[in-house]
Design an enzyme around this catalytic site. Structure first.
Site, PDB file in Angstrom:
ATOM      1  CG  ASN A 100      -8.686 -22.964   8.447  1.00 55.36           C
ATOM      2  OD1 ASN A 100      -9.662 -23.208   7.708  1.00 55.36           O
ATOM      3  ND2 ASN A 100      -7.662 -23.643   7.968  1.00 55.36           N
ATOM      4  N   PRO A 101     -11.712 -22.044   9.949  1.00 48.62           N
ATOM      5  CG  PRO A 101     -14.037 -21.060   9.419  1.00 48.62           C
ATOM      6  CD  PRO A 101     -12.190 -20.655   9.039  1.00 48.62           C
ATOM      7  CD  GLU A 133     -15.256 -13.295   4.834  1.00 46.35           C
ATOM      8  OE1 GLU A 133     -14.941 -12.937   3.811  1.00 46.35           O
ATOM      9  OE2 GLU A 133     -15.368 -12.609   5.653  1.00 46.35           O
ATOM     10  CB  ALA A 135      -6.878 -21.260   0.855  1.00 47.52           C
ATOM     11  CG  ASP A 159       1.381 -28.939  10.402  1.00 50.20           C
ATOM     12  OD1 ASP A 159       1.815 -27.962  11.984  1.00 50.20           O
ATOM     13  OD2 ASP A 159       1.898 -29.694  10.674  1.00 50.20           O
ATOM     14  CB  SER A 202      -4.719 -32.751   9.560  1.00 53.53           C
ATOM     15  OG  SER A 202      -5.887 -32.505   9.220  1.00 53.53           O
ATOM     16  CB  THR A 203      -0.233 -33.017  10.666  1.00 52.16           C
ATOM     17  OG1 THR A 203      -0.636 -32.918   9.449  1.00 52.16           O
ATOM     18  CG2 THR A 203       0.999 -33.446  11.099  1.00 52.16           C
ATOM     19  N   GLY A 464       3.164 -29.133   4.197  1.00 55.18           N
ATOM     20  CA  GLY A 464       1.946 -29.433   3.833  1.00 55.18           C
ATOM     21  C   GLY A 464       1.180 -28.753   2.412  1.00 55.18           C
TER      22      GLY A 464
HETATM   23  N1  LIG Z   1     -11.628 -20.346   5.185  1.00 56.98           N
HETATM   24  C1  LIG Z   1     -10.847 -21.193   4.649  1.00 56.98           C
HETATM   25  N2  LIG Z   1     -11.412 -21.764   3.597  1.00 56.98           N
HETATM   26  C2  LIG Z   1     -11.044 -22.910   3.266  1.00 56.98           C
HETATM   27  N3  LIG Z   1      -9.570 -23.057   3.427  1.00 56.98           N
HETATM   28  C3  LIG Z   1      -9.173 -21.710   3.965  1.00 56.98           C
HETATM   29  C4  LIG Z   1      -9.516 -21.029   5.509  1.00 56.98           C
HETATM   30  N4  LIG Z   1      -8.747 -21.124   6.081  1.00 56.98           N
HETATM   31  C5  LIG Z   1      -7.399 -21.501   5.654  1.00 56.98           C
HETATM   32  N5  LIG Z   1      -7.595 -22.163   5.020  1.00 56.98           N
HETATM   33  C6  LIG Z   1      -6.810 -22.825   4.311  1.00 56.98           C
HETATM   34  O1  LIG Z   1      -6.979 -24.973   4.975  1.00 56.98           O
HETATM   35  C7  LIG Z   1      -5.491 -24.895   4.666  1.00 56.98           C
HETATM   36  C8  LIG Z   1      -5.711 -25.838   5.449  1.00 56.98           C
HETATM   37  O2  LIG Z   1      -5.462 -25.565   6.908  1.00 56.98           O
HETATM   38  P1  LIG Z   1      -5.067 -26.240   8.196  1.00 56.98           P
HETATM   39  O3  LIG Z   1      -3.381 -26.719   8.650  1.00 56.98           O
HETATM   40  O4  LIG Z   1      -5.949 -25.503   9.242  1.00 56.98           O
HETATM   41  O5  LIG Z   1      -5.724 -27.704   8.835  1.00 56.98           O
HETATM   42  P2  LIG Z   1      -5.538 -29.236   8.077  1.00 56.98           P
HETATM   43  O6  LIG Z   1      -4.873 -28.628   6.796  1.00 56.98           O
HETATM   44  O7  LIG Z   1      -6.052 -30.110   8.903  1.00 56.98           O
HETATM   45  O8  LIG Z   1      -4.090 -29.210   9.308  1.00 56.98           O
HETATM   46  P3  LIG Z   1      -2.310 -29.570   9.268  1.00 56.98           P
HETATM   47  O9  LIG Z   1      -2.233 -28.578   8.044  1.00 56.98           O
HETATM   48  O10 LIG Z   1      -2.246 -29.947  10.292  1.00 56.98           O
HETATM   49  O11 LIG Z   1      -2.328 -30.983   7.975  1.00 56.98           O
HETATM   50  C9  LIG Z   1      -4.516 -23.786   5.214  1.00 56.98           C
HETATM   51  O12 LIG Z   1      -3.803 -24.137   4.288  1.00 56.98           O
HETATM   52  C10 LIG Z   1      -4.972 -22.404   4.428  1.00 56.98           C
HETATM   53  O13 LIG Z   1      -4.891 -21.935   3.587  1.00 56.98           O
HETATM   54  C1  LIG Z   2       3.427 -48.941  10.471  1.00 58.82           C
HETATM   55  C2  LIG Z   2       2.817 -47.548  10.457  1.00 58.82           C
HETATM   56  C3  LIG Z   2       3.983 -46.231  10.073  1.00 58.82           C
HETATM   57  C4  LIG Z   2       3.816 -45.291  10.394  1.00 58.82           C
HETATM   58  C5  LIG Z   2       4.127 -44.472  10.441  1.00 58.82           C
HETATM   59  C6  LIG Z   2       4.147 -42.841  10.358  1.00 58.82           C
HETATM   60  C7  LIG Z   2       5.363 -41.690  10.466  1.00 58.82           C
HETATM   61  C8  LIG Z   2       5.196 -40.307  10.229  1.00 58.82           C
HETATM   62  C9  LIG Z   2       5.578 -39.269  10.544  1.00 58.82           C
HETATM   63  C10 LIG Z   2       4.657 -37.822  10.211  1.00 58.82           C
HETATM   64  C11 LIG Z   2       5.664 -37.112   9.647  1.00 58.82           C
HETATM   65  C12 LIG Z   2       5.263 -35.809   9.768  1.00 58.82           C
HETATM   66  C13 LIG Z   2       5.931 -34.331   8.900  1.00 58.82           C
HETATM   67  C14 LIG Z   2       4.922 -33.610   8.989  1.00 58.82           C
HETATM   68  C15 LIG Z   2       4.622 -33.295   8.255  1.00 58.82           C
HETATM   69  C16 LIG Z   2       3.561 -32.018   7.743  1.00 58.82           C
HETATM   70  O1  LIG Z   2       4.701 -30.468   7.454  1.00 58.82           O
HETATM   71  C17 LIG Z   2       2.719 -31.628   6.852  1.00 58.82           C
HETATM   72  C18 LIG Z   2       1.349 -30.505   7.377  1.00 58.82           C
HETATM   73  O2  LIG Z   2       0.421 -30.720   8.317  1.00 58.82           O
HETATM   74  N1  LIG Z   2       1.650 -33.530   7.522  1.00 58.82           N
HETATM   75  C19 LIG Z   2       1.914 -33.754   6.806  1.00 58.82           C
HETATM   76  O3  LIG Z   2       1.993 -33.926   5.272  1.00 58.82           O
HETATM   77  C20 LIG Z   2       0.591 -35.543   6.633  1.00 58.82           C
HETATM   78  C21 LIG Z   2       2.001 -36.525   6.967  1.00 58.82           C
HETATM   79  C22 LIG Z   2       1.281 -37.573   7.063  1.00 58.82           C
HETATM   80  C23 LIG Z   2       1.965 -39.173   6.729  1.00 58.82           C
HETATM   81  C24 LIG Z   2       1.247 -40.425   7.198  1.00 58.82           C
END
Ligand SMILES: Nc1ncnc2c1ncn2[C@@H]1O[C@H](COP(=O)(O)OP(=O)(O)OP(=O)(O)O)[C@@H](O)[C@H]1O
Ligand SMILES: CCCCCCCCCCCCC/C=C/[C@@H](O)[C@H](CO)NC(=O)CCCCC
Ligand SMILES: [Ca+2]
Length: 507
Positions: A100-101, A133, A135, A159, A202-203, A464
């Site tokens: 995923n770019p 290219e 989602a 995720d 991101s997570t 997520g």
């Molecule tokens: N080429 C693309 N353009 C736009 N969206 C895409 C593409 N490829 C994948 N995706 C979508 O982007 C979404 C988010 O991607 P990804 O999980 O890699 O990153 P993130 O959201 O930053 O991280 P996290 O899920 O850990 O919070 C995915 O649900 C996927 O469906």
């Molecule tokens: C005063 C400081 C207090 C700090 C408390 C921090 C607690 C953080 C717990 C984080 C738990 C993450 C659980 C993961 C969820 C993932 O499936 C999902 C997809 O990437 N991420 C989020 O929903 C993103 C969730 C983002 C949460 C901030």
């Protein structure tokens, strides 16, 4: 043979299973001819690339070169090592890679090309790479390609990207086996094609919770050595319609609202967008009323309040694996209807979280449920009831330190095998008592305008992604899929102790 070891010149033991590659070397005479006698002899050499453990569960590729004057001896060694590597049957030879770019900080392509591809080349793994290219590109593609020719699928992203690949693979397996995913009681077919996660999101909670760190090189090495970690997967249904699978967090209230606020428009903020939305959602402090019915996970060993966490070779997950094998032998794929009683809880909640794993991530290194197991066939259901903002903050802060986040009168945690949730709003709608007052007074509670009790529903955050229904039915499928990982290894104080413990494990 797993029990073969080589002793490197730096005095450390390397199990064959952790050798990445063995290469013959052109020996550079000029560099090495230090001793007088060496000037006369032709030298032969080979290099062993192996996994070296660094701090905080990081793995790195290290190498050591062995040299000798006897060409035959040198060839014998390289041959023997290469043959031993060939015997490591769990190692992948051919992988399908989705990148995923746009995930996380938009570094997926660079991370793969610079850090991962060179290691796959070194380990002679061939790859078919797809740069997504849009989602759902990866998910749809998995229904079209010949997945059976691959030893695994790798996703480079966060995720969300993992979730796509998982839905593609599990969905494809069910389709090929004629199983209807819309039936919430269907026993699903296990997916034996392993998924590797190269974290670039991101997570990166799934990678962190299964490896102990989100680091692309570490994950690439776990793929190369052919690790295998089974994983529980929850299916989520509404009215006999399949919605989604979940492996990490299924969260209503706090985590659902964070996601709702976190629209695609905020993606430019990168991983920071979660902190911004988290702060906003914390200030809004909304409660939601509803009913939860759950069946406790009686057959799984352990409790969410245990002090020990799930680690590599976890005996609780091993017991579940054994039970699952016995059950499949006895009943085949037929679903065994549980006789256990349902427990029902009604209330006002700030958050309802169901987690299949600890959900450890860089923001919370011990996670939402530190004692949750990756593969025990159960989820931890965490109910955070209505409390003050200050108490909720105390609860959140405990995710970041050593204090017990379940030790609050307003927090309950249960280990469950399935649960159902209905919001007060949908209960009211179902009983056809549409209160016009709700519409007139907008979204806040009519009786207590200052209590922040939301009459509108929250949204479910499913790994997520948002779900369209608030009323859901969830069931945990024990070890439905497998990852190229081995769970979090016990911390090693130093390298010597690390090698020693690996020796003991193998013996
Ligand atoms: N080429 C693309 N353009 C736009 N969206 C895409 C593409 N490829 C994948 N995706 C979508 O982007 C979404 C988010 O991607 P990804 O999980 O890699 O990153 P993130 O959201 O930053 O991280 P996290 O899920 O850990 O919070 C995915 O649900 C996927 O469906
Ligand atoms: C005063 C400081 C207090 C700090 C408390 C921090 C607690 C953080 C717990 C984080 C738990 C993450 C659980 C993961 C969820 C993932 O499936 C999902 C997809 O990437 N991420 C989020 O929903 C993103 C969730 C983002 C949460 C901030
Ligand atoms: Ca579990």
């Amino acid at each position: 043979n797993q029990c073969c070891w080589i002793l490197t010149s730096q005095n450390c033991f390397v199990p064959i299973s952790e050798i990445i590659a063995v290469e013959e070397r052109e020996f550079n005479k000029k560099q090495r001819n230090i001793g007088r006698w060496q000037k006369m002899a032709k030298l032969h050499a080979f290099t062993v690339y192996y996994v070296k453990r660094a701090r905080n569960h990081r793995w790195r590729c290290s190498d050591v070169t062995f040299w000798c004057v006897d060409e035959h001896l040198c060839n014998q060694w390289t041959q023997a090592l290469k043959e031993s590597l060939e015997m490591q049957k769990s190692r992948p030879k051919q992988l399908l890679v989705y990148i995923n770019p746009y995930g996380g900080k938009r570094q997926g392509k660079r991370i793969y090309e610079q850090k991962v591809a060179p290691l796959f080349n070194l380990a002679s793994i061939s790859t078919d790479v797809v740069i997504t290219e849009h989602a759902n590109h990866a998910k749809d593609n998995l229904f079209e390609v010949n997945i059976y020719k691959y030893d695994g699928v790798v996703c480079v992203g966060g995720d969300g990207m993992f979730s796509e690949v998982m839905h593609g693979l599990i969905g494809r397996m069910q389709k090929d086996s004629g199983i209807d995913q819309n039936n919430p009681k269907a026993s699903l077919v296990q997916c034996n094609i392993r998924i590797g996660i190269i974290p670039a999101g991101s997570t990166d909670c799934i990678c962190y919770s299964t490896v102990g760190i989100s680091d692309p090189v570490t994950s690439a090495l776990h793929i190369i050595v052919g690790d295998c970690q089974p994983l529980d997967v929850s299916s989520v249904h509404h009215n006999n319609t399949f919605l989604k699978y979940s492996v990490s967090l299924l969260g209503y209230g706090f985590y659902g609202d964070i996601l709702k606020d976190n629209s695609e428009k905020k993606r430019w903020m990168g991983p920071m967008r979660y902190d911004y939305s988290g702060f906003k959602t914390f200030l809004s402090h909304h409660y939601y009323e509803g009913t939860i019915a759950y069946q406790p996970a009686k057959r799984t060993h352990g409790s969410p309040r245990d002090k020990e966490s799930c680690r590599t070779g976890c005996y609780i997950c091993k017991k579940s694996e054994k039970q699952l094998a016995e059950q499949t032998k006895e009943h085949g794929l037929k679903h065994e209807e549980g006789e256990e009683e349902w427990k029902v809880i009604k209330g006002k909640f700030l958050a309802i979280n169901a987690v299949n794993m600890s959900c450890a991530c860089p923001r919370s290194p011990k996670g939402l449920s530190p004692a949750a197991h990756l593969a025990d066939g159960s989820a931890d259901l965490i109910l955070v009831r209505k409390c003050s903002r200050f108490d909720f903050l105390r609860y959140l802060v405990r995710h970041t330190n050593q204090d017990d986040q379940f030790d609050f009168p307003f927090v309950d945690v249960y280990r469950v095998k399935c649960f159902q949730f209905t919001s007060k709003l949908s209960e009211d709608n179902e009983s056809n008592v549409m209160d016009i007052g709700k519409k007139r007074f907008g979204q806040f509670c009519r009786d207590h305008p200052a209590c922040c009790c939301n009459i509108v529903n929250s949204t479910w955050n499913c790994d997520g992604e948002t779900l369209d229904s608030s009323a859901i039915e969830v069931r945990v499928h024990c070890q439905l899929m497998k990852l190229f990982a081995r769970g979090i290894e016990e911390n090693c104080k130093d390298e010597a102790a690390c090698s020693q413990s690996s020796i003991e494990q193998l013996l």
